[in-house]
Design a protein around this motif. Structure first.
Motif, PDB file in Angstrom:
ATOM      1  N   LYS A 147       0.821  -1.248  -0.036  1.00 48.33           N
ATOM      2  CA  LYS A 147      -0.089  -0.020   0.266  1.00 48.33           C
ATOM      3  C   LYS A 147       0.833   1.207   0.029  1.00 48.33           C
ATOM      4  O   LYS A 147       0.594   2.489  -0.545  1.00 48.33           O
ATOM      5  N   LEU A 148       2.022   1.137   0.673  1.00 50.75           N
ATOM      6  CA  LEU A 148       3.000   2.331   0.876  1.00 50.75           C
ATOM      7  C   LEU A 148       3.789   2.405  -0.674  1.00 50.75           C
ATOM      8  O   LEU A 148       3.734   3.792  -1.105  1.00 50.75           O
ATOM      9  N   SER A 149       4.198   1.413  -1.186  1.00 53.17           N
ATOM     10  CA  SER A 149       4.613   1.542  -2.535  1.00 53.17           C
ATOM     11  C   SER A 149       3.790   1.958  -3.574  1.00 53.17           C
ATOM     12  O   SER A 149       4.053   2.917  -4.303  1.00 53.17           O
ATOM     13  N   THR A 206       1.735   6.784  -6.806  1.00 51.79           N
ATOM     14  CA  THR A 206       0.682   7.483  -6.993  1.00 51.79           C
ATOM     15  C   THR A 206       1.101   9.092  -6.962  1.00 51.79           C
ATOM     16  O   THR A 206       1.000   9.911  -7.778  1.00 51.79           O
ATOM     17  N   LEU A 207       1.759   9.273  -5.911  1.00 53.59           N
ATOM     18  CA  LEU A 207       2.170  10.673  -5.596  1.00 53.59           C
ATOM     19  C   LEU A 207       3.102  11.122  -6.579  1.00 53.59           C
ATOM     20  O   LEU A 207       3.223  12.098  -7.132  1.00 53.59           O
ATOM     21  N   PHE A 244      11.779   1.490  -2.462  1.00 54.16           N
ATOM     22  CA  PHE A 244      12.141   1.098  -0.910  1.00 54.16           C
ATOM     23  C   PHE A 244      11.194   0.013  -0.248  1.00 54.16           C
ATOM     24  O   PHE A 244      11.382  -1.001   0.064  1.00 54.16           O
ATOM     25  N   PHE A 245      10.096   0.449  -0.602  1.00 56.39           N
ATOM     26  CA  PHE A 245       8.702  -0.212   0.005  1.00 56.39           C
ATOM     27  C   PHE A 245       8.411  -1.388  -0.815  1.00 56.39           C
ATOM     28  O   PHE A 245       7.995  -2.452  -0.122  1.00 56.39           O
ATOM     29  N   HIS A 246       8.511  -1.544  -2.158  1.00 51.52           N
ATOM     30  CA  HIS A 246       8.357  -2.646  -2.794  1.00 51.52           C
ATOM     31  C   HIS A 246       9.420  -3.966  -2.573  1.00 51.52           C
ATOM     32  O   HIS A 246       8.868  -4.933  -2.865  1.00 51.52           O
ATOM     33  N   ARG A 247      10.503  -3.377  -1.962  1.00 57.05           N
ATOM     34  CA  ARG A 247      11.707  -4.243  -2.102  1.00 57.05           C
ATOM     35  C   ARG A 247      11.495  -5.039  -0.593  1.00 57.05           C
ATOM     36  O   ARG A 247      11.798  -6.104  -0.613  1.00 57.05           O
TER      37      ARG A 247
END
Length: 71
Positions: A4-6, A11-12, A67-70
């Motif tokens: 969700k953060l990724s 999106t941002l 970073f969040f995806h990894r």
């Protein structure tokens, strides 16, 4: 949560990149018009300097999304 953060940062980044295009184009047109008819002293290409902070924000958001995806 990381997915969700990724997605949020992707999106941002997309919103910032589109905002960059709109703001730079509008300021370019305003500076061009002002130079032609109102006697502005700045050349229109100075509108592209606004791409620097927006570009930094886009790169930061893309880095955080990666970073969040990894994780």
């Amino acid at each position: 949560m990381n997915a969700k953060l990724s997605a949020l940062f992707l999106t941002l980044a997309l919103v910032l990149s589109h905002t960059l295009c709109a703001v730079v184009a509008a300021n370019y047109v305003n500076l061009w018009w002002g130079g032609q008819y109102a006697g502005y002293s700045f050349p229109p290409y100075t509108a592209f300097f606004l791409a620097i902070p927006y570009g930094a924000g886009v790169l930061l958001c893309l880095g955080l999304a990666w970073f969040f995806h990894r994780r």
